[in-house]
Design an enzyme around this catalytic site. Sequence first.
Site, short mmCIF file in Angstrom:
data_model
loop_
_atom_site.label_atom_id
_atom_site.label_comp_id
_atom_site.label_asym_id
_atom_site.label_seq_id
_atom_site.Cartn_x
_atom_site.Cartn_y
_atom_site.Cartn_z
N ARG A 139 11.76 -6.06 4.59
CA ARG A 139 11.47 -4.64 4.80
C ARG A 139 12.27 -4.29 6.24
O ARG A 139 13.03 -3.33 6.46
CB ARG A 139 10.18 -4.06 4.70
CG ARG A 139 9.74 -2.85 4.84
CD ARG A 139 8.40 -2.37 4.83
NE ARG A 139 7.65 -2.63 6.03
CZ ARG A 139 6.29 -2.34 5.89
NH1 ARG A 139 5.88 -2.01 4.76
NH2 ARG A 139 5.53 -2.80 6.74
N ARG A 199 0.19 -9.23 13.24
CA ARG A 199 -0.57 -8.30 12.29
C ARG A 199 -1.47 -8.81 11.41
O ARG A 199 -2.49 -8.11 11.04
CB ARG A 199 0.52 -7.40 11.85
CG ARG A 199 1.32 -6.40 12.65
CD ARG A 199 2.59 -5.86 12.19
NE ARG A 199 2.69 -5.26 11.02
CZ ARG A 199 3.59 -5.12 10.11
NH1 ARG A 199 4.73 -5.76 10.45
NH2 ARG A 199 3.64 -4.23 9.12
N LYS A 246 0.79 -1.40 -0.04
CA LYS A 246 -0.09 -0.06 0.18
C LYS A 246 0.99 1.10 0.09
O LYS A 246 0.55 2.30 -0.80
CB LYS A 246 -0.96 -0.05 1.34
CG LYS A 246 -1.88 -1.04 1.28
CD LYS A 246 -2.87 -1.10 2.37
CE LYS A 246 -2.00 -1.03 3.70
NZ LYS A 246 -1.81 -2.33 4.20
N ARG A 250 -9.71 0.37 9.09
CA ARG A 250 -9.23 -1.13 9.50
C ARG A 250 -10.12 -1.96 10.38
O ARG A 250 -10.02 -2.89 10.65
CB ARG A 250 -7.83 -1.06 10.20
CG ARG A 250 -6.58 -1.27 9.28
CD ARG A 250 -5.33 -0.93 10.23
NE ARG A 250 -4.29 -1.72 10.07
CZ ARG A 250 -3.16 -1.22 9.61
NH1 ARG A 250 -3.01 -0.04 9.05
NH2 ARG A 250 -2.31 -1.99 9.11
N ARG A 305 11.53 -0.49 11.65
CA ARG A 305 10.20 -0.79 12.17
C ARG A 305 10.30 -1.83 13.12
O ARG A 305 10.34 -3.01 12.49
CB ARG A 305 9.10 -0.76 11.17
CG ARG A 305 8.72 0.67 10.60
CD ARG A 305 7.68 0.44 9.74
NE ARG A 305 6.40 -0.20 9.99
CZ ARG A 305 5.41 -0.49 9.28
NH1 ARG A 305 5.15 0.20 8.11
NH2 ARG A 305 4.40 -1.35 9.87
P1 ADP Z 1 1.18 -2.36 7.90
O1 ADP Z 1 0.15 -2.05 6.86
O2 ADP Z 1 2.46 -2.84 7.24
O3 ADP Z 1 0.82 -3.20 9.19
P2 ADP Z 1 0.89 0.30 8.76
O4 ADP Z 1 2.07 1.38 8.77
O5 ADP Z 1 -0.30 0.75 8.22
O6 ADP Z 1 1.49 -1.13 8.35
O7 ADP Z 1 0.43 0.15 10.34
C1 ADP Z 1 1.39 -0.06 11.29
C2 ADP Z 1 0.57 -0.08 12.80
O8 ADP Z 1 0.13 0.92 12.81
C3 ADP Z 1 -0.65 -1.11 12.80
O9 ADP Z 1 -0.07 -2.54 13.04
C4 ADP Z 1 -1.32 -0.76 13.88
O10 ADP Z 1 -0.92 -0.77 15.16
C5 ADP Z 1 -1.08 0.86 13.54
N1 ADP Z 1 -2.30 1.24 12.80
C6 ADP Z 1 -2.34 1.83 11.55
N2 ADP Z 1 -3.23 2.14 11.00
C7 ADP Z 1 -4.27 1.77 11.95
C8 ADP Z 1 -5.51 1.90 12.01
N3 ADP Z 1 -6.55 2.39 11.05
N4 ADP Z 1 -6.29 1.46 13.06
C9 ADP Z 1 -5.75 1.00 14.12
N5 ADP Z 1 -4.29 0.83 14.31
C10 ADP Z 1 -3.49 1.22 13.14
#
Ligand code: ADP
Length: 194
Positions: free
Chosen positions: A132, A150, A18, A93, A138
């Site tokens: 990654r 996750r 994404k 999400r 991260r």
């Molecule tokens: P990825 O899609 O690789 O998991 P992101 O950068 O989108 O990476 O998200 C990293 C973390 O940030 C998630 O595992 C969660 O803890 C938090 N996060 C991101 N977006 C949301 C969301 N919409 N609702 C709840 N937690 C979120």
Amino acid sequence: MPIQMTIIVLFGPPGAGKGTQASFLKERFGLVHISTGDVFRSNIKNETALGKLAQSFMDEGNLVPDQVTIDMLSAEVDKNHDANGFLFDGFPRTVAQAEALDVLLDNYQTNITAMVALEVPDQLLVERLLERGKTSGRPDDANTEIIQNRIKAYYTNTAILKSYYESQNKYFGVNGVGSINEITERLQELINSF
Ligand code: ADP
């Protein structure tokens, strides 16, 4: 905000690509890109109260609580009320987040154009995230257990959003396996058709 604007929810499990694709698409279509993960990470870096709250959830690979996330996202949208359109990445999400987004956009008299999903098999997701993790710094990319958590959170809370948007005829799946360029092409073609 103009009523006719392009609002895309970029969707897919962790590691689907994404963020990578969003950086091309925002330029190509002149959209404001809001990545909830990036906003949380920048808050963690700057040691804000929001960052402190989000960190423990993120480090374990769990979702940050809905209300915290929704308030943060609303503030980001409000900051960009003059935008031509939005590209949401990592939001919504959960169903509660999708409903809150509908209400928020309704207040601006607009709505989602489409959910565009990158479809990638789980095995490949784990490989990509571990790769990654070698350079991203991260903590949530560092080990298989957190990555699995996750992906589990995705299937438990997030995958259901496919049917949420399908029922509004707004779900569009794209094959997320291939070169970065190939996938960008597929996404551009789809978004051009809206
Ligand atoms: P990825 O899609 O690789 O998991 P992101 O950068 O989108 O990476 O998200 C990293 C973390 O940030 C998630 O595992 C969660 O803890 C938090 N996060 C991101 N977006 C949301 C969301 N919409 N609702 C709840 N937690 C979120």
